[in-house]
Design an enzyme around this catalytic site. Structure first.
Site, PDB file in Angstrom:
ATOM      1  CB  ILE A  62      -1.069   0.051   1.123  1.00  0.00           C
ATOM      2  CG1 ILE A  62      -0.305   0.017   2.544  1.00  0.00           C
ATOM      3  CG2 ILE A  62      -1.998  -1.119   0.992  1.00  0.00           C
ATOM      4  CD1 ILE A  62      -0.940   0.054   3.798  1.00  0.00           C
TER       5      ILE A  62
ATOM      6  CB  SER B 296       4.402   1.567  -2.511  1.00  0.00           C
ATOM      7  OG  SER B 296       3.530   0.510  -2.990  1.00  0.00           O
TER       8      SER B 296
ATOM      9  CG  LEU C 110       3.568  -0.679  -6.782  1.00  0.00           C
ATOM     10  CD1 LEU C 110       4.428  -2.131  -6.423  1.00  0.00           C
ATOM     11  CD2 LEU C 110       4.294  -0.434  -8.103  1.00  0.00           C
ATOM     12  N   GLY C 111      -1.079   0.813  -7.258  1.00  0.00           N
ATOM     13  CA  GLY C 111      -2.212   0.661  -7.596  1.00  0.00           C
ATOM     14  C   GLY C 111      -3.030  -0.246  -6.499  1.00  0.00           C
ATOM     15  CB  SER C 112      -2.613  -1.084  -3.055  1.00  0.00           C
ATOM     16  OG  SER C 112      -3.164  -1.475  -1.821  1.00  0.00           O
TER      17      SER C 112
ATOM     18  CB  ALA D 179      -7.207   1.159  -8.515  1.00  0.00           C
ATOM     19  CB  ALA D 180      -5.662  -3.899  -7.177  1.00  0.00           C
TER      20      ALA D 180
ATOM     21  CG  ASP E 204      -3.692   4.862 -10.272  1.00  0.00           C
ATOM     22  OD1 ASP E 204      -2.876   5.079 -11.122  1.00  0.00           O
ATOM     23  OD2 ASP E 204      -3.463   4.808  -9.117  1.00  0.00           O
TER      24      ASP E 204
HETATM   25  O1  PMV Z   1      -1.403   5.987  -7.697  1.00  0.00           O
HETATM   26  P1  PMV Z   1       0.027   6.528  -7.971  1.00  0.00           P
HETATM   27  O2  PMV Z   1       0.774   6.825  -6.840  1.00  0.00           O
HETATM   28  O3  PMV Z   1       0.498   5.455  -8.861  1.00  0.00           O
HETATM   29  O4  PMV Z   1      -0.263   8.056  -9.007  1.00  0.00           O
HETATM   30  C1  PMV Z   1      -1.108   7.971  -9.850  1.00  0.00           C
HETATM   31  C2  PMV Z   1      -0.538   8.986 -10.974  1.00  0.00           C
HETATM   32  C3  PMV Z   1      -0.553  10.494 -10.741  1.00  0.00           C
HETATM   33  O5  PMV Z   1      -0.598  11.040 -11.970  1.00  0.00           O
HETATM   34  C4  PMV Z   1       0.305  11.054  -9.746  1.00  0.00           C
HETATM   35  C5  PMV Z   1      -1.861  10.840 -10.111  1.00  0.00           C
HETATM   36  C6  PMV Z   1      -3.095  10.409 -11.144  1.00  0.00           C
HETATM   37  O6  PMV Z   1      -4.417  10.606 -10.602  1.00  0.00           O
HETATM   38  O7  PMV Z   1      -3.000  10.228 -12.322  1.00  0.00           O
END
Ligand code: PMV
Length: 319
Positions: free
Chosen positions: A99, A101, A103-105, A107-108, A149
């Site tokens: 989490i 970090s 890596l999309g935790s 949303a997944a 994401d």
């Molecule tokens: O969720 P993250 O940390 O991979 O960030 C997503 C990418 C950003 O451009 C920083 C935010 C977004 O909503 O697109």
């Protein structure tokens, strides 16, 4: 009957932050690390159990639509989508995705919950609808997300994404070998996004130019991916990292990992996601992959993983 639903993690290959301001970005699913939602029917109201996400059991009804908990909100929104006021069963969530970090935790986990509820209800939940529901949760809990994401996680395909446009799912000419390395530093994307917003207010011309440059780079990166120009793609990733530094979303630890990857022979490297902490990604080839992984471990990465994007199905190996 019990069964399992899941969704993958993700990495942003190019274009984070600028994507919030209407520029394109490219993301890859990380199919080897997943959020899993195991469900079983019970005689009790729907309960979410997510012990490794440090939550007490959550009992869901559609009144949770304003829930302060993103897991409960996702469950309630999915039930509302199906017109259900209540549902019986238990969903146990386990996530292999670190989490906070990048890596999309979040949303997944949301996508896995939506799929599990659909299966418990015995109805299909099309990806387009699931994507909208996960985006709703992202909006309520992560500030002003671009939507990249949820899109890459739900469709589990490399994607070229732009706010307001239909996502373009990319054909990868030559498989992309990407090493993902964790700095071990937790960071909240919403804080980094808020700081970039402040920077854009204080130095609008300079920031707009950086966004412009990142957008141009992403378009060239797409060409490289579609035509198999891996060497140039690596250069673009490293240049993207320099522009992210200009937006002040890197950190000494991330710069150190990026340098270590390049010194060990990576074709290019950059932070991935919100920045300040979380992960870097490095583009490698067969020969440099083990050397880069070793170099990153020696430079202090807490976890290192090799991902292969674009070999038919996603094919990851973790260690
Ligand atoms: O969720 P993250 O940390 O991979 O960030 C997503 C990418 C950003 O451009 C920083 C935010 C977004 O909503 O697109």
């Amino acid at each position: 009957m019990s069964a399992q639903a899941s969704a993958p993690g993700k990495a942003i290959l190019a274009g984070e932050h600028a994507v919030v301001y209407g520029k394109p970005a490219i993301a890859l699913p990380l199919s080897g690390i997943r959020a899993n939602a195991a469900y079983r029917p019970t005689g009790s109201p729907l309960t979410l159990i997510a012990e490794d996400l440090a939550r007490p059991p959550l009992v869901i009804d559609t009144g949770d639509i304003v829930s302060s908990d993103p897991l409960a909100l996702m469950a309630a929104l999915t039930m509302q989508y199906f017109g259900l006021e209540s549902l019986q069963g238990e969903i146990r969530i386990q996530s292999e995705i670190p989490i906070a970090s990048g890596l999309g935790s979040g949303a997944a986990v949301s996508a896995a919950i939506g799929r599990a509820i659909a299966q418990l209800h015995g109805t299909a939940l099309p990806n387009a609808a699931l994507n909208r529901l996960v985006f709703e949760v992202e909006k309520q809990h992560h500030g002003t997300p671009s939507g990249i994401d949820n899109t890459v996680v739900v469709y589990e395909s490399p994607v070229y994404f732009e706010i307001g446009g239909a996502p373009a799912f990319l054909e990868i000419a030559d498989p992309l070998l990407v090493v993902v390395a964790d700095s071990g530093i937790a960071s909240l994307t919403r804080d980094a996004v808020a700081d970039v917003r402040t920077l854009a207010r204080l130095a609008p011309t300079q920031t707009a130019r950086v966004f412009e440059d990142i957008g141009a780079m992403v378009n060239e990166a797409r060409q490289c991916i579609e035509h198999g120009n891996i060497a140039r793609l690596g250069e673009l990733m490293s240049a993207n990292h320099r522009l992210l530094r200009a937006l002040d979303v890197s950190a000494a630890e991330l710069d150190n990992l990026v340098d270590a990857a390049i010194n060990a022979g990576a074709l290019g490297a950059k932070l991935s996601g919100g920045g300040r902490g979380g992960n870097i990604i490095a583009l490698v080839d067969e020969a440099s992959a083990p050397v880069v992984k070793q170099g990153l471990i020696e430079a202090g990465a807490t976890q290192v993983m090799l991902t292969v994007a674009g070999q038919g199905s996603q094919n990851d190996d973790s260690d």
